[in-house]
Scaffold this motif. Structure first.
Motif, mmCIF file in Angstrom:
data_model
loop_
_atom_site.group_PDB
_atom_site.id
_atom_site.type_symbol
_atom_site.label_atom_id
_atom_site.label_comp_id
_atom_site.label_asym_id
_atom_site.label_seq_id
_atom_site.Cartn_x
_atom_site.Cartn_y
_atom_site.Cartn_z
ATOM 1 N N ALA A 9 -2.324 3.464 -7.578
ATOM 2 C CA ALA A 9 -1.726 4.609 -7.252
ATOM 3 C C ALA A 9 -1.830 4.561 -5.848
ATOM 4 N N LEU A 10 -2.897 4.579 -5.293
ATOM 5 C CA LEU A 10 -3.175 4.569 -3.569
ATOM 6 C C LEU A 10 -2.399 3.432 -3.191
ATOM 7 N N ASP A 11 -2.631 2.254 -3.725
ATOM 8 C CA ASP A 11 -1.913 1.055 -3.181
ATOM 9 C C ASP A 11 -0.503 1.044 -3.217
ATOM 10 N N ALA A 12 0.094 1.574 -4.230
ATOM 11 C CA ALA A 12 1.393 1.764 -4.265
ATOM 12 C C ALA A 12 2.263 2.633 -3.157
ATOM 13 N N ALA A 13 1.329 3.638 -2.934
ATOM 14 C CA ALA A 13 1.762 4.638 -1.608
ATOM 15 C C ALA A 13 1.441 3.980 -0.452
ATOM 16 N N ASP A 14 0.824 2.959 -0.314
ATOM 17 C CA ASP A 14 0.305 2.490 1.218
ATOM 18 C C ASP A 14 1.381 1.732 1.781
ATOM 19 N N PRO A 15 1.923 1.926 2.866
ATOM 20 C CA PRO A 15 2.977 1.400 3.595
ATOM 21 C C PRO A 15 2.431 -0.007 4.413
ATOM 22 N N LEU A 16 1.128 -0.065 4.284
ATOM 23 C CA LEU A 16 0.512 -1.251 4.820
ATOM 24 C C LEU A 16 0.411 -2.300 4.053
ATOM 25 N N GLN A 17 0.163 -2.166 2.621
ATOM 26 C CA GLN A 17 -0.158 -2.917 1.610
ATOM 27 C C GLN A 17 0.437 -4.362 1.638
ATOM 28 N N PRO A 18 1.677 -4.484 2.030
ATOM 29 C CA PRO A 18 2.335 -5.856 1.973
ATOM 30 C C PRO A 18 1.867 -6.586 3.131
ATOM 31 N N ASN A 404 -7.360 -5.247 3.484
ATOM 32 C CA ASN A 404 -7.984 -5.032 2.028
ATOM 33 C C ASN A 404 -7.247 -3.633 1.404
ATOM 34 N N SER A 405 -7.164 -3.799 0.085
ATOM 35 C CA SER A 405 -6.508 -2.815 -0.736
ATOM 36 C C SER A 405 -7.706 -1.579 -1.297
ATOM 37 N N PHE A 406 -6.998 -0.638 -1.898
ATOM 38 C CA PHE A 406 -7.851 0.318 -2.569
ATOM 39 C C PHE A 406 -8.278 -0.382 -3.922
ATOM 40 N N ARG A 407 -7.591 -1.311 -4.568
ATOM 41 C CA ARG A 407 -8.104 -2.159 -5.571
ATOM 42 C C ARG A 407 -9.253 -3.004 -5.274
ATOM 43 N N ASP A 408 -9.337 -3.347 -3.937
ATOM 44 C CA ASP A 408 -10.540 -4.385 -3.407
ATOM 45 C C ASP A 408 -11.709 -3.256 -3.451
ATOM 46 N N VAL A 409 -11.368 -2.214 -3.037
ATOM 47 C CA VAL A 409 -12.639 -1.198 -2.842
ATOM 48 C C VAL A 409 -13.239 -0.927 -4.302
ATOM 49 N N ALA A 410 -12.115 -0.288 -5.113
ATOM 50 C CA ALA A 410 -12.696 -0.102 -6.429
ATOM 51 C C ALA A 410 -13.362 -1.188 -7.217
#
Ligand SMILES: Cc1ncc(COP(=O)(O)O)c(C=O)c1O
Length: 422
Positions: A9-18, A404-410
């Motif tokens: 969810a955090l990644d989906a809302a992150d404008p920098l994710q791309p 890095n993504s929130f998934r990386d962190v998880a």
């Protein structure tokens, strides 16, 4: 919600994710993507780097020496393309910044100009856990001036049983030692603990006490907000292979406050690239410094070691520093809470808990024997998480908001929990 669902969810809302897809992510032998949390040591390679370097190789093939003037990005002024983005990252005017050499070289050049021992004011103050190269440089500068490091190198340590330097202790030391201090040299972010120092207060205190003040920003640039011009530091130096993703051994950088821009009385080691641009090729025997930080350059810059940094700085411009910092605070906060909920008392956070007192990095101590902690790090590495280990007992992990993504962190937190409980 599970950590993994929260991360999605955090990644989906992150404008920098791309932007993460603009980087090459290292893989294991089977081709699976590793979870890379090691930007505090070496940043990842932007995909655009190959084209930036190939452009210069092509122009060199095509043009030979003419590339200095006729390349698509002429080499004679190539480094100037880095000036504005670097100035934005360190909070400086463009003429206060230059890309050149590497960190330790720049530190020496700065000390030649700003460590000017005289009468009783002949000491350098550093922190007791300064990065070894800084300490070597400082000690060798003292010896170069005929000063004995055991008397002239003053070191401030955290209090007994504490990991962090308290601002009030640094300030008290500077106040107490004031008349003896020729130079105060401190890091923006401490490499081992990840502590971000209050550079504004420390610069102000050093200057109030008559000392020059310089900062090592190796772990701060591209990581935390900096306002070097307003803070009135005399100088700062940095490398660009960590958070700036400039590649191994990439060109470093240097800040010199504009109040020194035209000070011809400052001693300096000179070279032709620091000479007045308008007459550099007149080959005059007398050195005339360019105003500003450019006047400290020695040699023409290594274009092939500069092109990757230019590619990466373009990504910083696209992301914007404010957005990067907001994401970084969220990423590192998520890492902290996942590690603490997975491991509780088994871990001790070495890095400060407050977001304003740290950057991306978390340094973690496992409450185990050093051998068990080391084995845990090895299991973490085997599980595909790239961090690093500093003897005797510190694990460093740094989620970088550019890639890095929130998934990386998880993933990393789950792997660490498993590794530590195994
Ligand atoms: C805090 C700090 N200072 C200095 C250095 C030395 O940098 P260089 O090898 O580019 O001179 C490093 C390298 O990692 C560092 O982390």
């Amino acid at each position: 919600m599970t950590a993994s669902r929260a991360a999605h969810a955090l990644d989906a809302a992150d404008p920098l994710q791309p932007l993460a897809e603009e980087f090459h992510h290292p893989q294991d032998r089977g081709g699976a993507r590793l979870t890379y949390l090691c930007g505090h040591s070496l940043g990842l390679q932007p995909r655009s780097v190959a084209a930036y370097v190939e452009r210069e190789l092509e122009d060199w093939r095509r043009l030979g020496v003419e590339g200095h003037w006729s390349a698509a990005r002429p080499w004679a002024d190539y480094h100037e393309q880095l000036t504005a983005p670097l100035a934005a990252l360190v909070g400086a005017l463009p003429r206060e910044v230059v890309a050149m050499n590497s960190l330790t070289v720049n530190l020496h050049l700065m000390m030649v100009s700003f460590f000017r021992p005289r009468a009783e004011r002949d000491c350098i103050l550093i922190e007791s856990s300064a990065f070894p190269s800084d300490r070597y440089a400082v000690v060798s500068q003292l010896r170069y001036h005929g000063l004995e490091p055991s008397r002239h190198l003053l070191e401030v340590a955290p209090r007994e049983g504490e990991d962090h330097l308290r601002t009030e202790d640094l300030v008290a030391s500077i106040e107490r030692l004031g008349p003896r201090l020729a130079l105060v040299l401190l890091p923006g972010v401490q490499y081992l603990t990840g502590q971000r120092l209050d550079l504004a207060s420390l610069a102000q205190c050093a200057r109030r006490n008559g000392a020059a003040v310089g900062f090592d920003l190796a772990h701060a640039i591209g990581n935390t907000p900096l306002e070097l011009h307003d803070w009135q530091a005399d100088f700062a130096v940095w490398c660009s292979y960590k958070y700036l993703n400039g590649g191994p051994g990439a060109i470093g950088g240097c800040f010199v406050h504009e109040r020194h821009a035209r000070d011809a009385a400052l001693p300096r080691f000179a070279g032709w690239w620091g000479h007045d641009r308008a007459t550099r090729f007149s080959m005059s025997p007398d050195f005339v410094a360019m105003p500003g930080a450019s006047g400290w350059q020695l040699s023409n810059p290594p274009i092939l070691a500069t092109a990757p940094l230019l590619a990466s700085l373009r990504l910083f411009e696209r992301a914007g520093l404010d957005r990067l910092r907001s994401k970084s605070i969220a990423l590192t906060g998520f890492l902290q809470s996942e590690i603490e909920s997975g491991l509780g008392d088994l871990v001790e956070l070495v890095t400060p808990r407050a977001a304003e007192a740290r950057g991306c990095q978390l340094s973690i101590r496992l409450r185990r024997s050093p051998e068990a902690a080391r084995r845990c790090f090895e299991r973490l590495t085997a599980a595909g998480v790239v961090g690093d280990w500093r003897e005797p007992d510190v694990l460093r992990l740094a989620p970088a908001p550019l890639y890095n993504s929130f998934r990386d962190v998880a993933n990393a937190a789950a792997a660490l929990t498993q590794a530590a409980r195994a």
